[in-house]
Design a protein around this motif. Structure first.
Motif, mmCIF file in Angstrom:
data_model
loop_
_atom_site.group_PDB
_atom_site.id
_atom_site.type_symbol
_atom_site.label_atom_id
_atom_site.label_comp_id
_atom_site.label_asym_id
_atom_site.label_seq_id
_atom_site.Cartn_x
_atom_site.Cartn_y
_atom_site.Cartn_z
ATOM 1 N N LEU A 61 -7.705 10.835 -9.616
ATOM 2 C CA LEU A 61 -6.556 10.907 -10.522
ATOM 3 C C LEU A 61 -5.439 10.045 -9.944
ATOM 4 C CD1 LEU A 61 -5.008 12.183 -12.944
ATOM 5 C CD2 LEU A 61 -4.246 13.948 -11.346
ATOM 6 N N VAL A 62 -4.950 9.100 -10.736
ATOM 7 C CA VAL A 62 -3.826 8.247 -10.342
ATOM 8 C C VAL A 62 -2.878 8.157 -11.536
ATOM 9 C CG1 VAL A 62 -3.077 5.996 -9.542
ATOM 10 C CG2 VAL A 62 -5.257 6.916 -8.751
ATOM 11 N N VAL A 63 -1.651 8.638 -11.365
ATOM 12 C CA VAL A 63 -0.634 8.611 -12.409
ATOM 13 C C VAL A 63 0.508 7.721 -11.936
ATOM 14 C CG1 VAL A 63 0.947 9.963 -13.823
ATOM 15 C CG2 VAL A 63 -1.250 10.942 -13.144
ATOM 16 N N SER A 64 0.779 6.665 -12.681
ATOM 17 C CA SER A 64 1.899 5.781 -12.360
ATOM 18 C C SER A 64 3.196 6.441 -12.827
ATOM 19 C CB SER A 64 1.707 4.425 -13.047
ATOM 20 O OG SER A 64 2.790 3.573 -12.750
ATOM 21 N N LEU A 65 4.050 6.810 -11.889
ATOM 22 C CA LEU A 65 5.265 7.559 -12.223
ATOM 23 C C LEU A 65 6.253 6.722 -13.024
ATOM 24 C CD1 LEU A 65 5.808 9.476 -8.865
ATOM 25 C CD2 LEU A 65 4.678 10.274 -10.943
ATOM 26 N N ASP A 66 6.202 5.407 -12.904
ATOM 27 C CA ASP A 66 7.111 4.559 -13.673
ATOM 28 C C ASP A 66 6.778 4.578 -15.161
ATOM 29 O OD1 ASP A 66 8.492 3.848 -11.412
ATOM 30 O OD2 ASP A 66 7.270 2.054 -11.036
ATOM 31 N N GLU A 67 5.559 4.966 -15.513
ATOM 32 C CA GLU A 67 5.147 4.992 -16.908
ATOM 33 C C GLU A 67 5.344 6.359 -17.559
ATOM 34 O OE1 GLU A 67 1.116 3.739 -16.973
ATOM 35 O OE2 GLU A 67 1.560 1.671 -16.316
ATOM 36 N N VAL A 68 5.880 7.326 -16.817
ATOM 37 C CA VAL A 68 6.069 8.684 -17.338
ATOM 38 C C VAL A 68 7.429 8.777 -18.018
ATOM 39 C CG1 VAL A 68 6.259 11.121 -16.706
ATOM 40 C CG2 VAL A 68 4.560 9.667 -15.581
ATOM 41 N N ASP A 69 7.434 9.313 -19.227
ATOM 42 C CA ASP A 69 8.682 9.502 -19.973
ATOM 43 C C ASP A 69 9.342 10.813 -19.581
ATOM 44 O OD1 ASP A 69 10.750 9.145 -21.745
ATOM 45 O OD2 ASP A 69 9.623 9.830 -23.499
ATOM 46 N N ALA A 120 -1.017 14.813 -4.404
ATOM 47 C CA ALA A 120 0.164 14.485 -3.598
ATOM 48 C C ALA A 120 0.940 13.373 -4.282
ATOM 49 C CB ALA A 120 -0.232 14.072 -2.182
ATOM 50 N N PHE A 121 2.268 13.441 -4.148
ATOM 51 C CA PHE A 121 3.133 12.383 -4.641
ATOM 52 C C PHE A 121 3.220 11.270 -3.598
ATOM 53 C CE2 PHE A 121 4.819 15.846 -7.280
ATOM 54 C CZ PHE A 121 4.877 15.213 -8.508
ATOM 55 N N GLY A 122 3.211 10.042 -4.098
ATOM 56 C CA GLY A 122 3.503 8.890 -3.262
ATOM 57 C C GLY A 122 4.803 8.256 -3.714
ATOM 58 N N ALA A 123 5.083 7.069 -3.199
ATOM 59 C CA ALA A 123 6.314 6.380 -3.595
ATOM 60 C C ALA A 123 6.267 5.941 -5.053
ATOM 61 C CB ALA A 123 6.555 5.182 -2.682
ATOM 62 N N GLN A 124 5.059 5.629 -5.559
ATOM 63 C CA GLN A 124 4.943 5.110 -6.913
ATOM 64 C C GLN A 124 3.971 5.904 -7.784
ATOM 65 O OE1 GLN A 124 3.716 1.044 -6.409
ATOM 66 N NE2 GLN A 124 5.621 0.420 -5.437
ATOM 67 N N VAL A 125 3.161 6.762 -7.187
ATOM 68 C CA VAL A 125 2.091 7.415 -7.949
ATOM 69 C C VAL A 125 2.009 8.888 -7.582
ATOM 70 C CG1 VAL A 125 0.724 5.308 -8.124
ATOM 71 C CG2 VAL A 125 0.353 6.848 -6.196
ATOM 72 N N LEU A 126 1.344 9.632 -8.465
ATOM 73 C CA LEU A 126 0.817 10.950 -8.166
ATOM 74 C C LEU A 126 -0.696 10.794 -8.138
ATOM 75 C CD1 LEU A 126 0.901 14.075 -7.885
ATOM 76 C CD2 LEU A 126 0.819 14.184 -10.385
ATOM 77 N N PHE A 141 0.829 -1.198 0.000
ATOM 78 C CA PHE A 141 0.000 0.000 0.000
ATOM 79 C C PHE A 141 0.866 1.251 0.000
ATOM 80 C CE2 PHE A 141 -2.980 -3.170 1.404
ATOM 81 C CZ PHE A 141 -4.190 -2.759 0.865
ATOM 82 N N ASP A 142 0.567 2.143 -0.932
ATOM 83 C CA ASP A 142 1.269 3.423 -1.049
ATOM 84 C C ASP A 142 0.523 4.465 -0.234
ATOM 85 O OD1 ASP A 142 3.007 5.379 -1.774
ATOM 86 O OD2 ASP A 142 2.756 5.133 -3.936
ATOM 87 N N ILE A 143 1.265 5.340 0.419
ATOM 88 C CA ILE A 143 0.679 6.422 1.228
ATOM 89 C C ILE A 143 1.222 7.740 0.701
ATOM 90 C CG2 ILE A 143 0.431 7.411 3.531
ATOM 91 C CD1 ILE A 143 0.899 4.660 4.691
ATOM 92 N N PRO A 144 0.355 8.696 0.310
ATOM 93 C CA PRO A 144 0.838 9.999 -0.190
ATOM 94 C C PRO A 144 1.642 10.738 0.873
ATOM 95 C CG PRO A 144 -1.489 9.670 -0.726
ATOM 96 C CD PRO A 144 -1.111 8.573 0.227
ATOM 97 N N PHE A 145 2.704 11.417 0.416
ATOM 98 C CA PHE A 145 3.547 12.189 1.320
ATOM 99 C C PHE A 145 2.878 13.530 1.637
ATOM 100 C CE2 PHE A 145 6.840 9.863 -1.306
ATOM 101 C CZ PHE A 145 6.956 8.820 -0.393
ATOM 102 N N LYS A 146 2.854 13.882 2.926
ATOM 103 C CA LYS A 146 2.242 15.153 3.318
ATOM 104 C C LYS A 146 3.039 16.342 2.801
ATOM 105 C CE LYS A 146 0.061 13.430 7.555
ATOM 106 N NZ LYS A 146 -0.026 13.602 9.033
ATOM 107 N N ASP A 147 4.370 16.218 2.791
ATOM 108 C CA ASP A 147 5.198 17.342 2.360
ATOM 109 C C ASP A 147 5.328 17.426 0.841
ATOM 110 O OD1 ASP A 147 6.604 15.028 2.121
ATOM 111 O OD2 ASP A 147 8.475 15.792 2.979
ATOM 112 N N ALA A 148 4.671 16.512 0.115
ATOM 113 C CA ALA A 148 4.698 16.537 -1.353
ATOM 114 C C ALA A 148 3.303 16.784 -1.906
ATOM 115 C CB ALA A 148 5.267 15.237 -1.901
ATOM 116 N N ALA A 149 2.504 17.566 -1.191
ATOM 117 C CA ALA A 149 1.129 17.855 -1.602
ATOM 118 C C ALA A 149 1.046 19.241 -2.220
ATOM 119 C CB ALA A 149 0.189 17.752 -0.402
ATOM 120 N N PHE A 150 0.164 19.398 -3.174
ATOM 121 C CA PHE A 150 -0.080 20.690 -3.820
ATOM 122 C C PHE A 150 -1.474 20.641 -4.429
ATOM 123 C CE2 PHE A 150 1.838 17.805 -6.821
ATOM 124 C CZ PHE A 150 1.166 18.009 -8.007
ATOM 125 N N THR A 151 -1.911 21.764 -4.992
ATOM 126 C CA THR A 151 -3.225 21.844 -5.622
ATOM 127 C C THR A 151 -3.053 22.049 -7.123
ATOM 128 O OG1 THR A 151 -3.359 24.244 -5.239
ATOM 129 C CG2 THR A 151 -4.302 22.796 -3.556
#
Length: 388
Positions: free
Chosen positions: A197-205, A182-188, A161-171
Motif C-alpha cells: 500500500l502506497v498513498v501519495s499524501l500530496d494527492e489527498v484532498d 507508517a507515515f513517511g515524508a511524502q507517503v503513507l 528516497f523516503d524512509i517511514p517514521f518509526k514514531d508514525a507507525a500503526f496497524t
C-alpha cells in the motif's frame, strides 16, 4: 517467457556502477516461481535488475518512478527493501504492476513451532543467535542505506528516497488482512506484505475518521483523493490509541480532516458530488457534509466526542462510571439500613430480649406443671361414665 516492456528511452549505463546483489524482486518475473533472485544496478538514468543465471534484464527509468521508499528491517518485519511506486503501470514479465520491490530477508519470516526446543530464557545458544541476527540486520540495513545514498548522489538521478517514521507507525486493514503502516515524508505506506500500500499524501484532498466514538476501541480512516473520479481508500480497524498520533501527523502536513460517527457509503457520496461539482462547491464543499447541522443524516454527524484517549483512560472512565453507580446504590442501602438501626436503638437490646424470652419459657413450663398436678389430684383427668 515474456520479457519486461522496454522503457521509452534506452538506459544509459555507467562504468563502474553501484549495485546490490542477491535481491528478490516482487512481483516475481518468472511465472510459477516463488522467488526471482538477481542484482539491482544503478545507472545514469535508471535501474537495471539482472536475473541471476539468466540473460534477462529489467530496466526501470528514474522518470518512471513516482515514489522511492527505503524501509529498513525493524521489529515489524524481517525484510529490508527498496520500493518503487511508479507513475503508470509497468509490464513486469507477464504482470502489469505499479509497484516494484527489491528486498532481502534477514532472519526467518515464519517460526516452526514443531522445531522449537523447550529451554531457558538464558540459554547461551539462543542469546547468541539473537545477537547474530541483530548484527546481521544492522549490517544489511547499512548496505541498503549506503546504496540509496550513492544513488541520490548520481548527478542525473532526481530521486529522493523516503524512509517511514518509526514514531508514525500503526496497524490497520486496507484490504483483507492487518498490516503495519507508517507515515513517511511524502507517503503513507505498508510494504512488508504483498500487495503493498502506497498513498501519495500530496494527492489527498481530505481525511475522514469514521466510527470515531469513545464507545469503540477502533476507528476507520478514509482518504479522499483530489481526483474525485478515483475511489476513496478506507483503512479499517485502527487502534484508538493511534488516533492522536495520526491526527498530529496530518496537522503537521496541514491536511484537512473530519470526523464521522458512522461509516459513509462513499460510492454514493462521490457519485452525488461528481454529478454536479458546482452545486457541491456552492453548498460549502465538504463542510456541508460534516460540519454543523447541515450534515446529512444518512452520512453521519460531523461532530464527534472521540478525543483519542488511550485505552487505559477509556477503561478507567468506564470503571469509574460503574464504580460510581454501585457506590450510589450502596449509599441508598446504607440510608435504608440506618433507619432500622435507629428503631432498634429506641427499643430493647439483644440481652434484654434474650432475658425476656427465657422468662417467658420458664413461665410456660410452670403453668404446664401446675395444670398437670391439678388433674392428678382430681383423680386423673376425666370422670368415668357409669354403666347401666
Amino acid at each position: 517467457r515474456a520479457a519486461a516492456a522496454p522503457p521509452a528511452e534506452p538506459l544509459q549505463l555507467l562504468r563502474p556502477f553501484h549495485c546490490l546483489r542477491d535481491l528478490n524482486i516482487r512481483p516475481t518475473i518468472a511465472s510459477g516461481a516463488r522467488r526471482t533472485v538477481g542484482t539491482l544496478e544503478a545507472h545514469a538514468n535508471g535501474f537495471r535488475f539482472a536475473l541471476k543465471g539468466s540473460a534477462e534484464k529489467t530496466d526501470i527509468l528514474y522518470s518512471q518512478v513516482k515514489h522511492a521508499v527505503f524501509e529498513p528491517c525493524g521489529r515489524n518485519g524481517s525484510l529490508v527493501l527498496l520500493h518503487l511506486h511508479l507513475r503508470a503501470p509497468f509490464m513486469l514479465g507477464k504482470k502489469l504492476t505499479a509497484d516494484i520491490q527489491f528486498c532481502t530477508e534477514v532472519g526467518p519470516q515464519v517460526d516452526d513451532l514443531s522445531q522449537r526446543r523447550a529451554g531457558s530464557a538464558y540459554d547461551p545458544d539462543e542469546i547468541m543467535a539473537e545477537q547474530n541476527e541483530r548484527i546481521m540486520k544492522e549490517k544489511v540495513n547499512r548496505w541498503f542505506q549506503d546504496f540509496c545514498k550513492k544513488v541520490s548522489e548520481i548527478p542525473t538521478c532526481p530521486l529522493d528516497f523516503d524512509i517511514p517514521f518509526k514514531d508514525a507507525a500503526f496497524t490497520g486493514v486496507p484490504n483483507k488482512s492487518q498490516i503495519h503502516l507508517a507515515f513517511g515524508a511524502q507517503v503513507l505506506c505498508g510494504l512488508q506484505e504483498w500487495p503493498p500500500l502506497v498513498v501519495s499524501l500530496d494527492e489527498v484532498d481530505i481525511v475522514v475518521f469514521e466510527r470515531a466514538s469513545m464507545m469503540l476501541r477502533e476507528f476507520d480512516m478514509v482518504f479522499v483523493m483530489k481526483d474525485y473520479d478515483e475511489p476513496p481508500l478506507r483503512i479499517t480497524t485502527i487502534p484508538k490509541s493511534s488516533f492522536d498520533m495520526v491526527r498530529s501527523h496530518l496537522a503537521e502536513r496541514k491536511m484537512v480532516w473530519y470526523s464521522s460517527s458512522m461509516n459513509l457509503h462513499w460510492a454514493a457520496v462521490m457519485k452525488q458530488i461528481n454529478s454536479d461539482h458546482d452545486a457541491f462547491v456552492e453548498a460549502g464543499g465538504w463542510d456541508a457534509w460534516f460540519v454543523g447541522a447541515g450534515a446529512d443524516s444518512d452520512t453521519g454527524s460531523g461532530s464527534s466526542d472521540f478525543s483519542g484517549a488511550s485505552e487505559e483512560e477509556f477503561s478507567d472512565d468506564h470503571v469509574a462510571e460503574e464504580d460510581g453507580s454501585d457506590f450510589s446504590i450502596a449509599e441508598d442501602d446504607d440510608d435504608d439500613g440506618g433507619g432500622d438501626v435507629d428503631d432498634d436503638e429506641e427499643g430493647l437490646d439483644w440481652e434484654e430480649l434474650e432475658r425476656q424470652a427465657e422468662k417467658a419459657d420458664r413461665k410456660r413450663e410452670r403453668s404446664r406443671s401446675r395444670d398437670g398436678g391439678a388433674r392428678a389430684a382430681a383423680g386423673g383427668g376425666r370422670p368415668k361414665r357409669s354403666r347401666r
